[in-house]
Each structure stands twice: as structure tokens, then as C-alpha cells.
Motif scaffolding. Structure first.
Motif, PDB file in Angstrom:
ATOM      1  N   ASP A 288      -2.196   2.689  -8.132  1.00 15.70           N
ATOM      2  CA  ASP A 288      -2.505   3.694  -7.113  1.00 15.70           C
ATOM      3  C   ASP A 288      -1.601   4.899  -7.296  1.00 15.70           C
TER       4      ASP A 288
ATOM      5  N   ARG B  33      -3.622  -3.823 -10.017  1.00 17.31           N
ATOM      6  CA  ARG B  33      -3.869  -2.693  -9.122  1.00 17.31           C
ATOM      7  C   ARG B  33      -2.935  -1.540  -9.467  1.00 17.31           C
TER       8      ARG B  33
ATOM      9  N   ARG C  21      -7.220   5.186  -7.065  1.00 16.60           N
ATOM     10  CA  ARG C  21      -6.959   3.753  -7.005  1.00 16.60           C
ATOM     11  C   ARG C  21      -7.830   2.994  -8.007  1.00 16.60           C
TER      12      ARG C  21
ATOM     13  N   ASP D 285      -5.615  10.183  -3.337  1.00 20.07           N
ATOM     14  CA  ASP D 285      -5.440   8.825  -3.841  1.00 20.07           C
ATOM     15  C   ASP D 285      -6.344   8.605  -5.035  1.00 20.07           C
TER      16      ASP D 285
ATOM     17  N   HIS E 195      -0.691   8.253  -5.289  1.00 22.09           N
ATOM     18  CA  HIS E 195      -0.825   8.705  -3.901  1.00 22.09           C
ATOM     19  C   HIS E 195       0.054   9.929  -3.679  1.00 22.09           C
TER      20      HIS E 195
ATOM     21  N   ASP F 214       0.833  -1.191   0.000  1.00 25.37           N
ATOM     22  CA  ASP F 214       0.000   0.000   0.000  1.00 25.37           C
ATOM     23  C   ASP F 214       0.875   1.251   0.000  1.00 25.37           C
TER      24      ASP F 214
ATOM     25  N   GLN G  60      -8.595  -1.266  -9.136  1.00 23.86           N
ATOM     26  CA  GLN G  60      -8.366  -2.705  -9.034  1.00 23.86           C
ATOM     27  C   GLN G  60      -9.215  -3.407 -10.083  1.00 23.86           C
TER      28      GLN G  60
END
Length: 634
Positions: free
Chosen positions: A266, A264, A288, A286, A268, A132, A290
Motif C-alpha cells: 500500500d 499486500r 493498494r 492510495d 498512502h 492499515d 493484495q
């Protein structure tokens, strides 16, 4: 967690423990700006004023400490303890149940309170393999830094990790991480490169601080592509009389033409600005995504694994789900009267998209929350944080720390996952209106240090109501009753003579209440390690050598269904109790660490032929693993 009072500028603590080498942590006041940077650099010079590059010059820190105004700079880890447990499930202390291979689907053995109380995707089988971005390491390097790790597991179960970071100038660092997993099937591989798991993941990260120290920005882009060629487990002998357990390479498995993919991404960003002493404003962003896909060829023998129902296609299954969200958090924080405070508003917008949905399953969520942390003294602290999701969901959390007792309390009401509420695949589909799940949890740890003996008795008490699980028919179901968990435990570290150590952890679990049966947790869970720990060859080599043993009592562990990528309740298969012993040798020469690990040392010496980790999935047979990690600082 970090104490949210500004750290004393340039406080350094060094401890040395046997083969673990020196560990140094530097706490630096973020408000010192250039002066703090100069002080830190002076501490890294030797007596001849020459810069000495090494683990203490390639420092790193975490976003959470910046946010809490408690910057902690960590040196690179050169310790040997637990180094031989290199894959994610082993690193967790075997507190995850997987499918017996590195990179396979995994779920926690114990109930865990979700980190997010709002809507999540619900596809979490590979969460343990995704790093993460909020937990990313940000570097403060004084020279180019490279970390390379290669792990060669027996049976072609391999991992490669590469990390690089460098400073553009004293206030700006950039870097990247690169990771791969390639795990050959442990059950019925047809060729040397017949892999069960292929993962490639990477992240790009950067951090910058203005010259006056008022502005700080951290950013990370992360991507993981996790591909699994599913095997579906061993065909039970009652289904096929020619199928036999514990034949490994010759096992008869359900699937050969089914593939799952979890992609995935992301973006950030965290940045903050100091308005004045004791007050900063910050923003977290963020973006994101998936994407989860399961493909299966139903014209092959794979069709016998799936239910006879074919909702959309007779010859092919393609279950596609795409979860996307935007997240923005705006807040202010600072210190007042020795306390750290934080208040924020968070906006989350997202949707789940599927091929067979008539319209996207969208959500819009607004949170308000805050945090308060106070340091009473060097060894006493209190913290409280909470958030409210408008309307109906919330989380309150508190921590008490003292020299002899730590306590933690969590009360939360959280939403069902998007997948639990709505799903449309080729074999299953549903549309639910589940209510929120509630939990109360208390944790306590007693600290008993008797000379060199360290004992940590623990107790966890949980009450969970309206829990959502996947039943014996692989359908999501909400329990109408409550479950109560009483979990006493003990962690102990005991020296045996001058050069041997015994570390152990035991957790006992008792579950009661109307919903007790939907939580499948072994009554006894334990890990123990007995090992030699001492330097050798005039302190030029540090060695740890010993035996690891892990144990779970007999229980009806959840089964795994590849079509929906979910673990579900079952009463057919008893994953019987079986202690697994591993021999290990870890050693360090200068900054290079090497591991040798012989898995399943006790194979062939037990009443059973082997062990299971999940119904119809055997644990690995005896394998020799090798690994090496080394650092470059120029």
C-alpha cells in the motif's frame, strides 16, 4: 473520535493510575505553525532548561486527527494493563475466532459493519495482522526514538516488533516499522522449525509541515508477506478411527503440502493546504495490491482434504487471485461557528485478476460525502458523516457523546466482495450477481461512575438483510430474509481494596428473523480479569499480577476451508463451552515492560481434555509466554 473544533493551544492533562504510569496528551492547534512548535518545546524543558528526552518527547499523532483539525499528540505507552495479551487476537479481547495459533486465519466473532461500502477483495482471513496505513502513527520526535518488543511464546510462537523515528528538522520526521511472526505448528509439527506461520511486514513513513504551517503532508509505504503452511485441522475420529483430539504434537491433521500466501502493498499519501482561516483543501491517495495464492500438492495425502472435483489440474492446485485498486479523495474542510465540516469526492478504480478468469473483474466507483462535528461543551458533542456510492450504496453515521450516555447510529447499504461475485479455482468456481447488503445498527453506552467503581452497560441492536455468507457446501449464498440482533452487555471496573482490581466484560446475543441461523455467534461471551495492581520497591517497580478468564457459550462456530481461505457455515461440530484461564505477571522498571503469561492455567482440571476455537482446531495447551518492550530516546 476526535472533536473537530480547533484545540486550545498547548493544553496538557496528566493522570497517574497505579502501575500504568503517567499518561499525557497534548492538543495543539495545527494553525499555530512555528509558534505552537516553540510552545511545545518549552513545555519539554526542565527547570535547568535542559531537554529531557523520554516518552513525552517522542510524541505521535494520527492522520484522522489532522484531517479533522484536531491534532492530538500522544506520548509513548508505558501502561501495563493488558500488556500480557500481546498477539492481535488476544489484544482484541478475544473477539476474533482463529485457528489456535498466532498468525492463523481469523474472523470476527461478532458481526461488523464494513468500513468500505464499495468493492473489496473478499480475502480477509489475515486482515487482523495487517496494519492499515490510514491508522499509522506519525511522529513528532525531539530526538531519535526506538521501540523494541520481543515476545517469545511457548511452543516457538514468536513475534518481534521494531519501530524507529527521528526528526530531520523540527517540522520533518521520518521512520520505519518492522514486524515478524514465526509460529511453529501447535498440531503435528515434524521439526522445531516446522512453522505454521511466517510473516514479515514493514512500513516506511514520513511527515512534513511547512514553516508557516499552511501545508502538511503525511506518507506511508506498507508491505506484508504472510505465509501459512496449512494443516486443515485435525482429522475427525469419525473419518479416521486412529485420530484422537487433544494429542497436539501427535495429532493427525489433513494437510502437510498446502501453503497459502497473502502479499499486500500500500502506497498512502495525505496532504492538505490551508487556503485561509477556517478553510483547507486536501487530497488522499492510495495504491493498494493484495495477492492471494493457495498451492497444494494433490499427489500426496493432502488430496483427501479437497473435494474430488478437479476443474483445471489433477495433480496440483494453484488458486491465484490478485486484487488491485487506485483511490483518490479530493475535499475541502474547515471550521465555521464552532463546527467542523468536510465535503469530498472519492474515486476508486480496481480489478480482480485470476489465472482462470477470461477477463479481469474490474470496477469503477464514484463517491460523494461529508462530515459535520460540533462540540457543544467540554463533555457534549455531536457528529454526523456519510457517503454515497453512485449508484445504490451509501452509509450514514452519527455519534452523540455526553457525560452519562454515548449513542451511535449507522445505516448502510454496501456491495458484495469481488470474491463473492466471481471466483475460479481448481475445486470451486462461480459467477454471481448478488444484490447489495443492508444494515441498521444502534449502539448505546450508559456511563455510571460510583466513586471508584466504573460501570458501562451497553446495548447494540442490528438489523441485517440480504447478507452474503458461505454455506455448508462452501459456496457463497445470499440470504433472502432479515436477521435481528439484540446484544445487551456490561463493562465494569471495580476496585477490591486498595491494591486489587476486577475488570469484566459480558455480551449477550439474541438473534431472530428468517436469516437468524446464518449468524453463528455465542449467546454468552465474557472476559474477566482479577489482578493485583500496585507499585513496589519504593515505587521503582510497577506490578500487575492476576488471572484472565475468557468464556464463550456452546455454539456451532463457522468452519475454515483453506482452499478458498473462507470461514463457512457448518452444523456438524459443536464448539462447546469452556472457560480458559491464564495467569499473568506484568511489571515495569523505568521504561522497560516485561510480561510472563501462563496460558491455559486450568488444563487438566476440567471435565473436557481441552477446548476448541474452530471446528477441528484445538486451542493451545499450557504454555509459558515471555515478552519485553523497551524504549530508547537517543
Amino acid at each position: 473520535m476526535g472533536i473537530a473544533e480547533f484545540a486550545v493551544a498547548q493544553r496538557t492533562t496528566t493522570t497517574t493510575r497505579g502501575g500504568n504510569g503517567p499518561k499525557t496528551v497534548r492538543e495543539v492547534d495545527p494553525e499555530e505553525g512555528e509558534e505552537g512548535e516553540q510552545n511545545l518545546r518549552k513545555s519539554l524543558l526542565d527547570d535547568s532548561t535542559k531537554m529531557v528526552f523520554g516518552p513525552k518527547t517522542a510524541l505521535y499523532y494520527f492522520e484522522k486527527d489532522i484531517k479533522r483539525n484536531s491534532l492530538v499528540l500522544y506520548p509513548q505507552d508505558t501502561s501495563l494493563t493488558n500488556f500480557h495479551n500481546y498477539d492481535p487476537v488476544a489484544k482484541s479481547g478475544w473477539k476474533y475466532q482463529d485457528l489456535g495459533n498466532i498468525g492463523s486465519a481469523a474472523t470476527s466473532v461478532f458481526y461488523q459493519v464494513p468500513k468500505i461500502i464499495g468493492t473489496t477483495s473478499g480475502f480477509s482471513a489475515y486482515d487482523i495482522y495487517f496494519r492499515d496505513p490510514s491508522d499509522n502513527k506519525y511522529f513528532d520526535t525531539k530526538s531519535p526514538f526506538t521501540e523494541m518488543s520481543a515476545f517469545f511464546g511457548g511452543g516457538n510462537r514468536n513475534m518481534l516488533d521494531i519501530k524507529f523515528a527521528r526528526n530531520i528538522n523540527p517540522r520533518w520526521n521520518v521512520g520505519f516499522d518492522f514486524h515478524t511472526i514465526k509460529s511453529r505448528k501447535t498440531l503435528n509439527p515434524t521439526a522445531r522449525d516446522d512453522n505454521m506461520v511466517n510473516q514479515t511486514s514493514y512500513s516506511l513513513h514520513s511527515n512534513y509541515r511547512s514553516e508557516n504551517g499552511r501545508y502538511w503532508i503525511l506518507g506511508t509505504f506498507s508491505r506484508m508477506r504472510h505465509v501459512v503452511n496449512e494443516i486443515g485441522g485435525i482429522i475427525p475420529p469419525e473419518e479416521d478411527s486412529t485420530s484422537v483430539y487433544f494429542t497436539y504434537e501427535d495429532a493427525k491433521v489433513w494437510l502437510r503440502y498446502t501453503q497459502a500466501r497473502d502479499l499486500r502493498q500500500d502506497y498512502h499519501i495525505y496532504h492538505e493546504y490551508k487556503v485561509r482561516d477556517g478553510l483547507q483543501i486536501y487530497h488522499i491517495f492510495d495504491k493498494r495490491k493484495q495477492e492471494v495464492v493457495v498451492d497444494a500438492d494433490l499427489t500426496t495425502s493432502d488430496s483427501s482434504y479437497y473435494p474430488s472435483t478437479r476443474i483445471h489440474h489433477q495433480d496440483t492446485t494453484r488458486n491465484f487471485n490478485n486484487f488491485s485498486e487506485w483511490r483518490n479523495e479530493f475535499g475541502f474542510k474547515g471550521t465555521f461557528g464552532g463546527f467542523y465540516y468536510n465535503a469530498f469526492t472519492r474515486l476508486r478504480n480496481g480489478r480482480m485478476r485470476s489465472t482462470f478468469f477470461e477477463s479481469n473483474n474490474a470496477f469503477n466507483e464514484i463517491y460523494i460525502g461529508g462530515e459535520l462535528i460540533g462540540k457543544i461543551s467540554e463533555k457534549w458533542s455531536l457528529s454526523a458523516d456519510g457517503e454515497y456510492l453512485i449508484p445504490g450504496a451509501f452509509r450514514v453515521h452519527g455519534i452523540f457523546q455526553s457525560p452519562w450516555l454515548d449513542g451511535e447510529y449507522t445505516k448502510a447499504v454496501y456491495k458484495p466482495t469481488s470474491m463473492q461475485q466471481q471466483y475460479a479455482g481448481n475445486q470451486y468456481e462461480w459467477s454471481n450477481d448478488f444484490g447489495n447488503i443492508g444494515v441498521d445498527q444502534i449502539k448505546a453506552t450508559l456511563k455510571l461512575d460510583l466513586n471508584r467503581i466504573h460501570l458501562r452497560p451497553t446495548l447494540t441492536i442490528s438489523r441485517i438483510n440480504n447478507y452474503i455468507y458461505f454455506d455448508e457446501n462452501r459456496m457463497p449464498t445470499q440470504a433472502s430474509g432479515e436477521a435481528y440482533m439484540l446484544m445487551p452487555g456490561l463493562k465494569a471496573s471495580i476496585p477490591v481494596g486498595r491494591k486489587f482490581k476486577w475488570d469484566t466484560e459480558v455480551v449477550l446475543t439474541n438473534i431472530s428473523g428468517d436469516a437468524a441461523d446464518i449468524f453463528r455467534i455465542p449467546r454468552v461471551f465474557g472476559n474477566t480479569r482479577f489482578y493485583f495492581d500496585s507499585p513496589a520497591f519504593n515505587d521503582n517497580v510497577f506490578i500487575q499480577m492476576g488471572v484472565d478468564v475468557r468464556y464463550k457459550s456452546s455454539y456451532y462456530a463457522n468452519a475454515y476451508y483453506a482452499g478458498t481461505q473462507q470461514f463457512y457455515l457448518q452444523d456438524r461440530f459443536d464448539v462447546y463451552a469452556y472457560p480458559v484461564a491464564d495467569f499473568f505477571l506484568d511489571f515495569r522498571i523505568n521504561r522497560t515492560r516485561v510480561l510472563l503469561k501462563y496460558n491455559h492455567l486450568n488444563a487438566g482440571f476440567m471435565e473436557q481434555e481441552g477446548y476448541f476455537v474452530t471446528p477441528d482446531y484445538t486451542g493451545i495447551k499450557s504454555f509459558l509466554d515471555l515478552g519485553i518492550t523497551w524504549y530508547l530516546f537517543d
